[in-house]
Every structure is written in structure tokens, then in C-alpha cells.
Enzyme design. Structure first.
Site: not given
Length: 157
Positions: A10-13, A89
Site C-alpha cells: 500500500g502507501c509506502f509512507w 488507497d
């Protein structure tokens, strides 16, 4: 000895923030893996013209941390059955996967995911692929959660 694996969830953050807290992880950087074009920007990845996946480069000490443990920990915070999304996301850039550079890691990944799949409802959507390329994301994406602790993410810290 240090090794590398590239992880998408998912979102890499959030994935980076989570992985940084695991003992044995030496360094992490976020970027775009397996892009069809060189040096993609975040805007191009978001526009779905690169087929790149948001990923985290993980350098870890294999004497202290095993690849199997990284897979187990990631599976504990993502939905490995989610195809092309995680949490809120959606899009192909948010698919989940492991992208290896060492051929011997492919078998380890396959065996570990197969073992974990026995206790998961649904079909596993996690990719296991050889890393074709990895381009660092823009600086503002690096260590994003550290810079913005108020960030809301699909991974709970």
C-alpha cells in the site's frame, strides 16, 4: 551480513515507518519499483502510466533478522488478499508484493507466503517478482511519517 528486499504494502509512507521499527532493519528508502519508464515521478505513478508499485527498499542484517520474519510482520499489518489497494488507497501502485534481488530469496518468499496463506481467508494477491528497477521517490516522501507524525495511514504504528 546485510541483504536487500523490496516490500510493497500500500502507501509506502506507512510501510516504511513500520519497517524502520523492526530490529535488524538497517536502512529504508521509499521509491517506485518495476516501472515501465525510467525515473518516474509521483504524478506519473499516480496517473497509472508507469505500472510502478510504491515500495520500500529494506536493507537488513540477515544474522539478526530473517526474510521470513519480514514477511510475517508485513502480513500482520496489511491485507495480503487485497488486489491493487490497501486501506483507503486504491490503484495498481498500491498492490502488495515482495521484489527480490537475490534468486535464493524467491524460494524463501514462496514458502513463507504459502505457509502463512493457510491461516488467511481469501486468495493471496501478493506479488513475488524479481526486481527490475527501483527509483527513489521524491525527497518529501522519504521518512514522511517521521516528518509528519499526524499522518493517518492504513498501518497502525
Amino acid at each position: 551480513m546485510s541483504k536487500k528486499i523490496y516490500v510493497a504494502g500500500g502507501c509506502f509512507w506507512g510501510v516504511q515507518a513500520y519497517l524502520k521499527k523492526i530490529n535488524g532493519v538497517i536502512k529504508t528508502q521509499v521509491g517506485y519499483a518495476n516501472s515501465k519508464i525510467k525515473n518516474p515521478s509521483y504524478e506519473l505513478v499516480k496517473a497509472h502510466v508507469t505500472d510502478a508499485v510504491e515500495a520500500v527498499e529494506v536493507i537488513y542484517d540477515e544474522n539478526f533478522l530473517k526474510l521470513e520474519t519480514i514477511v510475517e510482520k508485513i502480513f500482520s499489518v496489511i491485507d495480503p488478499t487485497a488486489k491493487d489497494y490497501q486501506g483507503p488507497d486504491y490503484g495498481r501502485q498500491y498492490r502488495n508484493g515482495f521484489y527480490y534481488v537475490n534468486e535464493e530469496d524467491k524460494e524463501t518468499l514462496e514458502k513463507t507466503i504459502s505457509y502463512l496463506a493457510k491461516n488467511i481467508k481469501g486468495q493471496i494477491a501478493t506479488e513475488i517478482m524479481k526486481l527490475q528497477n527501483f527509483y527513489l521517490a521524491e525527497e518529501y516522501h522519504q521518512d514522511y511519517v517521521d516528518k509528519h507524525p499526524e499522518t493517518i495511514c492504513h498501518i497502525k504504528f
